[in-house]
Scaffold this motif. Structure first.
Motif, mmCIF file in Angstrom:
data_model
loop_
_atom_site.group_PDB
_atom_site.id
_atom_site.type_symbol
_atom_site.label_atom_id
_atom_site.label_comp_id
_atom_site.label_asym_id
_atom_site.label_seq_id
_atom_site.Cartn_x
_atom_site.Cartn_y
_atom_site.Cartn_z
ATOM 1 N N SER A 1 26.766 14.900 -49.836
ATOM 2 C CA SER A 1 27.299 14.095 -48.544
ATOM 3 C C SER A 1 28.365 14.002 -47.877
ATOM 4 O O SER A 1 27.907 13.971 -46.965
ATOM 5 C CB SER A 1 26.670 12.621 -49.346
ATOM 6 O OG SER A 1 25.097 11.681 -49.991
ATOM 7 N N LEU B 1 27.546 17.654 -46.453
ATOM 8 C CA LEU B 1 26.687 17.986 -45.211
ATOM 9 C C LEU B 1 27.285 16.927 -43.658
ATOM 10 O O LEU B 1 27.570 17.749 -42.387
ATOM 11 C CB LEU B 1 25.647 16.916 -45.732
ATOM 12 C CG LEU B 1 24.825 18.169 -46.840
ATOM 13 C CD1 LEU B 1 23.550 17.017 -47.366
ATOM 14 C CD2 LEU B 1 24.047 19.141 -46.179
ATOM 15 N N VAL C 1 26.168 17.356 -39.850
ATOM 16 C CA VAL C 1 24.882 16.203 -40.091
ATOM 17 C C VAL C 1 25.286 15.061 -40.110
ATOM 18 O O VAL C 1 26.037 15.008 -40.674
ATOM 19 C CB VAL C 1 23.972 15.972 -41.455
ATOM 20 C CG1 VAL C 1 23.211 15.844 -41.761
ATOM 21 C CG2 VAL C 1 23.733 17.525 -42.179
ATOM 22 N N ASN C 2 24.754 13.929 -39.346
ATOM 23 C CA ASN C 2 24.662 12.709 -39.750
ATOM 24 C C ASN C 2 24.793 11.910 -40.810
ATOM 25 O O ASN C 2 23.701 12.520 -41.287
ATOM 26 C CB ASN C 2 23.629 12.108 -38.511
ATOM 27 C CG ASN C 2 22.367 11.774 -38.711
ATOM 28 O OD1 ASN C 2 22.213 10.412 -39.928
ATOM 29 N ND2 ASN C 2 21.187 12.098 -37.976
ATOM 30 N N GLU C 3 25.277 11.080 -40.654
ATOM 31 C CA GLU C 3 24.893 10.254 -42.105
ATOM 32 C C GLU C 3 24.437 9.941 -42.854
ATOM 33 O O GLU C 3 23.994 10.316 -43.825
ATOM 34 C CB GLU C 3 26.172 9.188 -42.191
ATOM 35 C CG GLU C 3 27.033 8.682 -43.379
ATOM 36 C CD GLU C 3 27.628 8.003 -43.053
ATOM 37 O OE1 GLU C 3 28.199 7.527 -44.229
ATOM 38 O OE2 GLU C 3 28.043 6.904 -42.014
ATOM 39 N N LYS C 4 23.482 9.106 -42.104
ATOM 40 C CA LYS C 4 21.717 8.635 -42.394
ATOM 41 C C LYS C 4 21.661 9.751 -43.086
ATOM 42 O O LYS C 4 20.357 10.038 -44.391
ATOM 43 C CB LYS C 4 21.039 8.058 -41.834
ATOM 44 C CG LYS C 4 19.665 7.358 -42.436
ATOM 45 C CD LYS C 4 19.282 6.741 -41.305
ATOM 46 C CE LYS C 4 18.230 5.421 -41.376
ATOM 47 N NZ LYS C 4 17.190 7.229 -42.065
ATOM 48 N N THR C 5 21.226 10.992 -42.414
ATOM 49 C CA THR C 5 20.624 12.120 -43.355
ATOM 50 C C THR C 5 20.892 12.764 -43.555
ATOM 51 O O THR C 5 20.777 13.447 -45.101
ATOM 52 C CB THR C 5 20.356 13.498 -41.603
ATOM 53 O OG1 THR C 5 19.361 12.360 -40.258
ATOM 54 C CG2 THR C 5 19.678 14.028 -42.169
ATOM 55 N N ALA C 6 22.301 13.312 -43.843
ATOM 56 C CA ALA C 6 23.224 13.900 -45.174
ATOM 57 C C ALA C 6 22.475 13.360 -46.346
ATOM 58 O O ALA C 6 22.797 13.403 -47.408
ATOM 59 C CB ALA C 6 24.376 13.476 -44.641
ATOM 60 N N GLU D 1 20.402 10.639 -47.563
ATOM 61 C CA GLU D 1 18.497 11.234 -47.427
ATOM 62 C C GLU D 1 18.620 12.686 -47.960
ATOM 63 O O GLU D 1 18.616 12.415 -49.490
ATOM 64 C CB GLU D 1 18.054 11.068 -46.799
ATOM 65 C CG GLU D 1 18.039 9.703 -46.626
ATOM 66 C CD GLU D 1 17.073 9.297 -44.854
ATOM 67 O OE1 GLU D 1 16.302 10.064 -44.229
ATOM 68 O OE2 GLU D 1 17.063 7.717 -44.566
ATOM 69 N N ASP D 2 19.253 13.858 -47.877
ATOM 70 C CA ASP D 2 19.284 15.329 -47.876
ATOM 71 C C ASP D 2 19.771 14.984 -49.621
ATOM 72 O O ASP D 2 19.306 15.824 -50.072
ATOM 73 C CB ASP D 2 20.005 16.131 -47.187
ATOM 74 C CG ASP D 2 18.565 15.758 -45.970
ATOM 75 O OD1 ASP D 2 17.778 15.370 -46.017
ATOM 76 O OD2 ASP D 2 18.926 17.201 -44.846
ATOM 77 N N ARG E 1 18.152 14.266 -52.216
ATOM 78 C CA ARG E 1 16.957 15.021 -53.023
ATOM 79 C C ARG E 1 17.402 16.690 -53.726
ATOM 80 O O ARG E 1 17.195 16.992 -54.131
ATOM 81 C CB ARG E 1 16.528 15.617 -51.708
ATOM 82 C CG ARG E 1 15.249 13.733 -51.396
ATOM 83 C CD ARG E 1 13.787 14.735 -50.108
ATOM 84 N NE ARG E 1 14.875 14.786 -48.686
ATOM 85 C CZ ARG E 1 14.716 13.876 -47.613
ATOM 86 N NH1 ARG E 1 14.633 13.149 -47.673
ATOM 87 N NH2 ARG E 1 15.415 14.665 -47.257
#
Length: 121
Positions: free
Chosen positions: A82, A85, A90-95, A97-98, A101
């Motif tokens: 996190s 990223l 990368v924005n925090e929410k996307t980071a 979530e990615d 995974r």
């Protein structure tokens, strides 16, 4: 023994709730993951039967050594990936979530290389 991604997520969530609240019950896990109570109950039964957790007579959940080892590994991967990223823009929410995974499929070699690169900055 290979553990499924869903079990890794449950163990990591148990660790996170324990760190935040000091105790963990099935309802806490259901609320955190937004899963139904019956689904969490089935998962807890499987984790208990496989020796990853203990559930006492009051319903409090404790990670056993094997479960704690997996939970800590997943949590370290989650935080590291996190933050990495986010540092890449990368924005925090996307980071987050990615990272959730990626943490389950990344090899030890690749993860260690990322950790090494981050520490050299």
């Amino acid at each position: 023994m290979k553990i499924h991604e869903s079990a890794e997520n449950y163990l990591e969530t148990i660790l996170m709730i324990k760190n935040k609240k000091g105790f963990v019950r099935s309802i806490d896990i259901a609320n955190e993951l937004e899963f139904s109570k019956p689904s969490v109950s089935v998962a807890m039964k499987n984790l208990r039967e496989n020796g990853y957790i203990d559930v006492d007579s009051s319903g409090y959940i404790t990670l056993l050594d094997s479960g704690l080892e997996i939970a800590e590994k997943m949590y370290e991967r989650h935080l590291t990936l996190s933050n990495w990223l986010i540092s890449l823009g990368v924005n925090e929410k996307t980071a987050v979530e990615d990272a959730c995974r990626i943490e389950h499929i990344i090899s030890v070699e690749s993860f260690e290389a990322i950790k090494k690169m981050i520490s050299e900055k």
